[in-house]
Design a protein around this motif. Structure first.
Motif, PDB file in Angstrom:
ATOM      1  N   SER A 145      11.899  -1.475   3.108  1.00 17.36           N
ATOM      2  CA  SER A 145      10.890  -0.513   3.574  1.00 17.36           C
ATOM      3  C   SER A 145      11.549   0.765   4.083  1.00 17.36           C
ATOM      4  O   SER A 145      11.104   1.878   3.777  1.00 17.36           O
ATOM      5  CB  SER A 145      10.039  -1.134   4.688  1.00 17.36           C
ATOM      6  N   VAL A 146      12.615   0.607   4.867  1.00 10.37           N
ATOM      7  CA  VAL A 146      13.342   1.769   5.373  1.00 10.37           C
ATOM      8  C   VAL A 146      13.939   2.569   4.220  1.00 10.37           C
ATOM      9  O   VAL A 146      13.917   3.807   4.208  1.00 10.37           O
ATOM     10  CB  VAL A 146      14.439   1.329   6.358  1.00 10.37           C
ATOM     11  N   ASP A 147      14.474   1.869   3.232  1.00 11.93           N
ATOM     12  CA  ASP A 147      15.050   2.517   2.054  1.00 11.93           C
ATOM     13  C   ASP A 147      13.995   3.341   1.314  1.00 11.93           C
ATOM     14  O   ASP A 147      14.234   4.494   0.951  1.00 11.93           O
ATOM     15  CB  ASP A 147      15.642   1.451   1.133  1.00 11.93           C
ATOM     16  N   LYS A 148      12.821   2.766   1.110  1.00  6.05           N
ATOM     17  CA  LYS A 148      11.739   3.487   0.438  1.00  6.05           C
ATOM     18  C   LYS A 148      11.330   4.714   1.240  1.00  6.05           C
ATOM     19  O   LYS A 148      11.069   5.788   0.685  1.00  6.05           O
ATOM     20  CB  LYS A 148      10.534   2.561   0.258  1.00  6.05           C
ATOM     21  N   GLU A 158       0.828  -1.215   0.000  1.00  2.00           N
ATOM     22  CA  GLU A 158       0.000   0.000   0.000  1.00  2.00           C
ATOM     23  C   GLU A 158       0.861   1.264   0.000  1.00  2.00           C
ATOM     24  O   GLU A 158       0.341   2.376   0.055  1.00  2.00           O
ATOM     25  CB  GLU A 158      -0.911   0.005   1.222  1.00  2.00           C
ATOM     26  N   GLU A 159       2.190   1.077  -0.056  1.00  3.40           N
ATOM     27  CA  GLU A 159       3.176   2.155  -0.077  1.00  3.40           C
ATOM     28  C   GLU A 159       3.201   2.946   1.228  1.00  3.40           C
ATOM     29  O   GLU A 159       3.597   4.116   1.266  1.00  3.40           O
ATOM     30  CB  GLU A 159       2.966   3.084  -1.279  1.00  3.40           C
ATOM     31  N   ARG A 160       2.845   2.281   2.317  1.00 11.18           N
ATOM     32  CA  ARG A 160       2.956   2.868   3.656  1.00 11.18           C
ATOM     33  C   ARG A 160       4.267   2.344   4.260  1.00 11.18           C
ATOM     34  O   ARG A 160       4.275   1.527   5.176  1.00 11.18           O
ATOM     35  CB  ARG A 160       1.750   2.488   4.509  1.00 11.18           C
ATOM     36  N   TYR A 161       5.371   2.847   3.711  1.00 13.05           N
ATOM     37  CA  TYR A 161       6.666   2.250   3.991  1.00 13.05           C
ATOM     38  C   TYR A 161       7.129   2.432   5.436  1.00 13.05           C
ATOM     39  O   TYR A 161       7.741   1.533   6.009  1.00 13.05           O
ATOM     40  CB  TYR A 161       7.714   2.815   3.028  1.00 13.05           C
ATOM     41  N   GLY A 162       6.848   3.580   6.021  1.00  9.44           N
ATOM     42  CA  GLY A 162       7.251   3.805   7.398  1.00  9.44           C
ATOM     43  C   GLY A 162       6.567   2.846   8.359  1.00  9.44           C
ATOM     44  O   GLY A 162       7.207   2.259   9.239  1.00  9.44           O
ATOM     45  N   ALA A 208      11.792   8.808   0.117  1.00  2.00           N
ATOM     46  CA  ALA A 208      10.635   9.702   0.044  1.00  2.00           C
ATOM     47  C   ALA A 208      10.773  10.915   0.968  1.00  2.00           C
ATOM     48  O   ALA A 208      10.008  11.876   0.854  1.00  2.00           O
ATOM     49  CB  ALA A 208       9.353   8.952   0.406  1.00  2.00           C
ATOM     50  N   GLY A 209      11.744  10.860   1.879  1.00  2.31           N
ATOM     51  CA  GLY A 209      11.912  11.940   2.846  1.00  2.31           C
ATOM     52  C   GLY A 209      12.935  12.969   2.399  1.00  2.31           C
ATOM     53  O   GLY A 209      13.399  12.984   1.256  1.00  2.31           O
ATOM     54  N   HIS A 210      13.322  13.831   3.339  1.00  2.00           N
ATOM     55  CA  HIS A 210      14.280  14.893   3.043  1.00  2.00           C
ATOM     56  C   HIS A 210      15.692  14.313   2.944  1.00  2.00           C
ATOM     57  O   HIS A 210      16.090  13.500   3.782  1.00  2.00           O
ATOM     58  CB  HIS A 210      14.234  15.955   4.151  1.00  2.00           C
TER      59      HIS A 210
END
Length: 234
Positions: A113-116, A78-82, A120-122
């Protein structure tokens, strides 16, 4: 991979009250594997429904791990990687109850998951995030030197954090440790070779050379990498 047979057996087991919830866990995992192959949203929806209906109370320790992994995979798709990373982390150590191959998959799912999440973050936050991955993988490799997931992510996380020198050396170390893996390093060495040739070498060359010298630096590194592989391949 015999999903039709597995699903039929899981549904038969679900009809037995004492095994209903354990069977739903298996069914959900089957549907997630189907989604990985099909990318059909209906398969993901079915998996979500199967796992959502599980009552965890009667599950044993291994089944609870299976359920958590299934929930984490669902969040990942679902792309909720965090959130997925949080769930994978919660069963990272206990996944050994499912056997070494399953533990390796959980470790890889967590790092991916952490990589994704990091991508996506700063950008300024990425080094600290990848330090977490490096710390976990160093712990893993110390306990199980033949870990394929750790062998790959020690190089990949260093590269993603911008430390191409550490990634370069980790790739060499990973190539040697790969011989300790159950498959004698076939999968890990293929992954490391792609990482080194497609990412680490171009980025490392760009850091240590300028202008027209970058291509020369790349050529020299490729030759060095090829010579190293030849010397340490069976």
């Amino acid at each position: 991979g015999q999903y039709e047979t597995a699903e039929r057996l899981a549904r038969e087991a679900a009809a037995i009250p004492a095994r209903t919830d354990a069977a739903r866990v298996v069914l959900g995992r089957i549907q997630l594997e189907r989604y990985r192959q099909s990318s059909d949203p209906r398969d993901l929806a079915l998996a979500r429904e199967s796992l959502r209906m599980v009552n965890a109370t009667p599950l044993d320790a291994a089944e609870r791990v299976e359920l958590t992994v299934g929930l984490a995979e669902t969040l990942y798709f679902e792309e909720r990687y965090g959130a997925a990373a949080q769930l994978f982390e919660s069963v990272r150590q206990r996944s050994i109850l499912l056997g070494t191959p399953a533990h390796e998959r959980v470790l890889d799912w967590w790092a991916t998951s952490v990589d994704k999440q990091a991508q996506a973050g700063h950008p300024d936050e990425r080094p600290a995030i990848y330090d977490r991955v490096l710390d976990r993988m160093n712990e893993e490799i110390a306990e199980y030197p033949g870990s394929t997931a750790a062998g790959y992510w020690l190089a990949a996380a260093a590269r993603a954090s911008g430390d191409t020198e550490r990634a370069w050396h980790a790739s060499h170390a990973g190539w040697l440790r790969a011989s300790l893996a159950d498959d004698r390093g076939v999968a890990l060495r293929a992954d490391l070779d792609r990482l080194v040739t497609q990412a680490i070498i171009p980025e490392r060359a760009a850091k240590i050379a300028k202008g027209d010298q970058i291509k020369e630096a790349q050529t020299a590194m490729i030759a060095e990498w090829d010579a190293f592989k030849k010397a340490w391949s069976q």
